[in-house]
Design an enzyme around this catalytic site. Structure first.
Site, PDB file in Angstrom:
ATOM      1  N   ASP A  80       2.684  63.313  83.438  1.00  0.00           N
ATOM      2  CA  ASP A  80       4.040  63.986  82.473  1.00  0.00           C
ATOM      3  C   ASP A  80       5.083  64.860  83.629  1.00  0.00           C
ATOM      4  O   ASP A  80       4.805  65.956  83.663  1.00  0.00           O
ATOM      5  CB  ASP A  80       3.059  65.405  82.283  1.00  0.00           C
ATOM      6  CG  ASP A  80       1.840  65.199  83.584  1.00  0.00           C
ATOM      7  OD1 ASP A  80       1.840  65.366  84.400  1.00  0.00           O
ATOM      8  OD2 ASP A  80       0.737  66.403  83.260  1.00  0.00           O
ATOM      9  N   CYS A  83       1.820  64.127  87.962  1.00  0.00           N
ATOM     10  CA  CYS A  83       0.725  63.537  88.493  1.00  0.00           C
ATOM     11  C   CYS A  83       0.301  63.846  89.664  1.00  0.00           C
ATOM     12  O   CYS A  83      -0.922  63.366  90.041  1.00  0.00           O
ATOM     13  CB  CYS A  83       1.376  62.023  87.810  1.00  0.00           C
ATOM     14  SG  CYS A  83       2.805  60.824  88.575  1.00  0.00           S
ATOM     15  N   HIS A 261       4.917  57.068  88.665  1.00  0.00           N
ATOM     16  CA  HIS A 261       3.782  57.212  88.903  1.00  0.00           C
ATOM     17  C   HIS A 261       2.282  57.076  90.139  1.00  0.00           C
ATOM     18  O   HIS A 261       2.438  56.323  91.111  1.00  0.00           O
ATOM     19  CB  HIS A 261       3.237  56.674  87.795  1.00  0.00           C
ATOM     20  CG  HIS A 261       2.316  57.307  87.534  1.00  0.00           C
ATOM     21  ND1 HIS A 261       2.091  58.481  86.732  1.00  0.00           N
ATOM     22  CD2 HIS A 261       0.126  56.847  86.838  1.00  0.00           C
ATOM     23  CE1 HIS A 261       0.477  59.049  86.575  1.00  0.00           C
ATOM     24  NE2 HIS A 261      -0.298  57.610  86.511  1.00  0.00           N
TER      25      HIS A 261
END
Lengths: 267, 151
Positions: A80, A83, A261
């Site tokens: 989101d 992370c 990510h």
């Protein structure tokens, strides 16, 4: 455009749609979809669980093999934009629970951090709100004698949006504070002619803004915790690239980076 | 039920009462702390002077991690205010920081009245007049000021 000036007051601006709100609406929809499918912080999974994401992708499958030769587990976090901050705080607190002395000195570091932020010009009123929650979480997990129970409580709190996000905000503020305190050093990592303060306001303090190398450098310095980031991407080498931050420290937290990510890794 | 957002809004309200910034005021509506009414007084030495402009502020449970939706209820003629009262202001969109509170939001909107940004227009006519025909711009704004007494 010139003749539009003649139109009456009632019609003015009507042809302009509130684009900002449309964009925000769409963004919220995407976020809802992500939050329905991924926990804020997931359970421990074997490294091989990554395979399923890359069914027939040999470059990645080779790299997962390399990863599995060094690490036992991975813990996924919700993608989101927060992370890195969530993964780093969680992994750091989790390992601190294993060592009472380290936990105590970290608690002191956090206790002193609020005043440093206020001295740097952060508004005391709002900083306090996040600080209080950060301290509350430290106290709640710290007072549980059984380490496994304490880790369970940490996991529970990090999956409660209210607590979890406030932890993220406070680390974002500490990171911003670190960047501004040491701006001479960090300014050379910022592209364009933005000042460090501008960069902090645009890229560090707002929630959901993704983290780069510079965020990690400053966050690890602020938390006085070394972190190893293992980069897994489509590059040609069979092994993953590793970076320790700050340079030369022994890492206590290990994170897996795949483009866009961060997840947590366990030796 | 007390949630982080509601707890924080109570704090914001307390602070706004104890340490009110000049020229702005705000309070939650009677039965819902998530919806506030606010008033911004037109800043001195600007065409907005003497106006009392009403706004609504709507918060979600994600406040303060996400900004509230702020809207003028009073009719506005301003380069950065949409026809529906929505406001184009960076701190309410991509430059929002969880360190802002209601007080900071209202004072930022107040300064937007003094210093419009005609390069990111929400009302293109207001932006154009602001840049090219300041006298006409001020005339339109003054009409809003007068209307704000009646609203």
């Amino acid at each position: 455009m010139g003749d539009e000036v003649e139109t009456d007051t009632a019609a003015e601006g009507v042809n302009q749609i509130n684009q900002d709100e449309l964009i925000l609406q769409q963004q919220r929809q995407i976020e809802r979809e992500i939050s329905e499918t991924t926990a804020l912080v997931g359970d421990l999974e074997p490294i091989s669980s990554l395979n399923s994401e890359y069914a027939s992708d040999n470059v990645y499958l080779e790299k997962i093999k390399d990863l599995a030769s060094k690490y036992k587990h991975v813990r996924r976090t919700r993608p989101d934009g927060n992370c890195f901050f969530r993964a780093f705080t969680y992994a750091n607190l989790e390992r601190l629970l294993d060592n009472q002395d380290d936990f105590t000195s970290f608690y002191k570091l956090v206790e002193n951090s609020k005043n440093s932020l206020v001295e740097l010009g952060f508004p005391q009123f709002t900083v306090e709100d996040f600080y209080d929650t950060f301290i509350e979480v430290l106290q709640r997990v710290g007072e549980i004698k059984n380490v496994n129970e304490a880790k369970k409580e940490l996991h529970r709190l990090f999956n409660e949006q209210g607590y979890s996000d406030y932890m993220v905000v406070y680390l974002r503020l500490l990171t911003s504070g670190q960047l501004q305190k040491d701006q001479e050093f960090y300014s050379c990592f910022i592209e364009g002619d933005r000042t460090v303060a501008d960069f902090c306001h645009q890229e560090v303090e707002p929630m959901y803004k993704e983290s780069d190398h510079i965020h990690i450098m400053a966050a690890s310095a602020a938390m006085n915790t070394g972190v190893r980031v293992v980069y897994m991407d489509r590059g040609n080498s069979k092994a993953n690239t590793e970076h320790d931050l700050p340079e030369g420290t022994t890492p206590s937290v290990h994170l897996l980076y795949r483009p866009g990510h961060y997840d947590i890794l366990y030796l | 039920m007390s949630t982080p957002a509601r707890r924080r809004l109570m704090r914001d309200f307390k602070r706004l009462q104890e340490d009110p910034p000049t020229g702005v005021s705000g309070a939650p509506t009677d039965n819902n702390i998530m919806i506030w009414n606010a008033v911004i007084f037109g800043p001195h030495d600007t065409p907005f002077e003497d106006g009392t402009f009403k706004l609504t502020i709507e918060f979600t449970e994600e406040y303060p991690n996400k900004p509230p939706t702020v809207r003028f209820v009073s009719h506005m003629f301003h380069p950065n205010v949409y026809a529906d009262g929505g406001i184009c202001l960076d701190i309410l969109q991509n430059r929002w920081s969880p360190t802002y509170d209601v007080s900071a939001i209202l004072t930022s909107i107040q300064s937007l009245l003094s210093d419009p940004n005609p390069n990111s227009p929400a009302n293109s006519m207001a932006a154009q007049l602001y840049k090219e025909n300041r006298r006409e711009y001020e005339k339109r704004v003054k009409a809003c000021v007068e209307q704000s007494f009646i609203d």
